[in-house]
Design a protein around this motif. Structure first.
Motif, PDB file in Angstrom:
ATOM      1  N   VAL A 110     -25.868 -10.855  12.240  1.00  8.36           N
ATOM      2  CA  VAL A 110     -24.659 -10.028  12.259  1.00  8.36           C
ATOM      3  C   VAL A 110     -23.463 -10.873  12.716  1.00  8.36           C
ATOM      4  O   VAL A 110     -22.357 -10.767  12.162  1.00  8.36           O
ATOM      5  N   ALA A 111     -23.662 -11.732  13.702  1.00  5.49           N
ATOM      6  CA  ALA A 111     -22.591 -12.602  14.190  1.00  5.49           C
ATOM      7  C   ALA A 111     -22.111 -13.554  13.094  1.00  5.49           C
ATOM      8  O   ALA A 111     -20.899 -13.751  12.918  1.00  5.49           O
ATOM      9  N   VAL A 112     -23.043 -14.112  12.339  1.00  2.00           N
ATOM     10  CA  VAL A 112     -22.682 -15.031  11.248  1.00  2.00           C
ATOM     11  C   VAL A 112     -21.924 -14.273  10.151  1.00  2.00           C
ATOM     12  O   VAL A 112     -20.919 -14.767   9.622  1.00  2.00           O
ATOM     13  N   ALA A 113     -22.381 -13.067   9.823  1.00  2.99           N
ATOM     14  CA  ALA A 113     -21.695 -12.261   8.809  1.00  2.99           C
ATOM     15  C   ALA A 113     -20.290 -11.886   9.281  1.00  2.99           C
ATOM     16  O   ALA A 113     -19.323 -11.918   8.496  1.00  2.99           O
ATOM     17  N   THR A 114     -20.153 -11.572  10.560  1.00  2.00           N
ATOM     18  CA  THR A 114     -18.835 -11.242  11.122  1.00  2.00           C
ATOM     19  C   THR A 114     -17.925 -12.458  11.091  1.00  2.00           C
ATOM     20  O   THR A 114     -16.741 -12.356  10.737  1.00  2.00           O
ATOM     21  N   GLN A 115     -18.470 -13.595  11.453  1.00  2.00           N
ATOM     22  CA  GLN A 115     -17.698 -14.847  11.432  1.00  2.00           C
ATOM     23  C   GLN A 115     -17.200 -15.146  10.020  1.00  2.00           C
ATOM     24  O   GLN A 115     -16.050 -15.538   9.823  1.00  2.00           O
ATOM     25  N   LYS A 116     -18.062 -14.944   9.026  1.00  2.00           N
ATOM     26  CA  LYS A 116     -17.677 -15.167   7.630  1.00  2.00           C
ATOM     27  C   LYS A 116     -16.563 -14.199   7.221  1.00  2.00           C
ATOM     28  O   LYS A 116     -15.596 -14.591   6.565  1.00  2.00           O
ATOM     29  N   PHE A 117     -16.693 -12.931   7.622  1.00  2.41           N
ATOM     30  CA  PHE A 117     -15.676 -11.929   7.293  1.00  2.41           C
ATOM     31  C   PHE A 117     -14.327 -12.315   7.902  1.00  2.41           C
ATOM     32  O   PHE A 117     -13.304 -12.299   7.214  1.00  2.41           O
ATOM     33  N   VAL A 118     -14.325 -12.688   9.166  1.00  2.16           N
ATOM     34  CA  VAL A 118     -13.076 -13.073   9.838  1.00  2.16           C
ATOM     35  C   VAL A 118     -12.470 -14.308   9.171  1.00  2.16           C
ATOM     36  O   VAL A 118     -11.254 -14.375   8.946  1.00  2.16           O
ATOM     37  N   ALA A 119     -13.295 -15.278   8.813  1.00  6.04           N
ATOM     38  CA  ALA A 119     -12.797 -16.487   8.144  1.00  6.04           C
ATOM     39  C   ALA A 119     -12.208 -16.156   6.777  1.00  6.04           C
ATOM     40  O   ALA A 119     -11.152 -16.699   6.395  1.00  6.04           O
TER      41      ALA A 119
END
Length: 136
Positions: A57-66
């Protein structure tokens, strides 16, 4: 090899790749801390003791923010290019990019997130810039 054997082989490859990816999450430290992800997942009613899922979930969130930040940057560049076009006779001294709420709102809107800010919001490219360095 018939079709069902190919599908089974392909699924096995997919399962192996997924298992390898999930195992790699145990050694990865995402930008967004596990505790923060757990907090927001808990607020939404989701409880999971598996650290791999929390990090996914953290990686998916990081991708979304980027992705949002990248799109907002493109909107900012397009807006500032339009300003330069309007002011052809003036030489633009300051080449810094200034991200505004308008840029961010446009980028988020592309992802289905509508942002409304208060009318008193200071949202001008010259906000926070020293008055001696402003181009007037």
């Amino acid at each position: 090899m018939n079709h069902s054997q190919q599908a089974t082989g392909s699924r096995h490859d997919d399962d192996a790749a997924l298992s390898e990816f999930l195992a790699s999450l145990m050694e990865y430290t995402p930008t967004i801390p596990d505790e923060l992800v757990e907090h927001y997942l808990g607020k939404s009613g989701f409880q999971c003791p598996d650290v791999r899922l929390i990090r996914l979930v953290a990686v998916a969130t990081q991708k979304f923010v980027a992705d949002v930040a990248s799109d907002a940057l493109q909107h900012c560049k397009a807006r500032q290019a339009a300003v330069v076009k309007d002011k052809r006779d003036k030489q633009q001294k300051d080449k810094r990019l200034i991200l505004t709420m308008e840029d961010l709102s446009k980028a988020l809107r592309e992802y289905g997130v509508n942002v409304k800010h208060q009318e008193y919001f200071a949202d001008s490219p010259s906000t926070g810039v020293d008055s001696t360095s402003r181009e007037e």
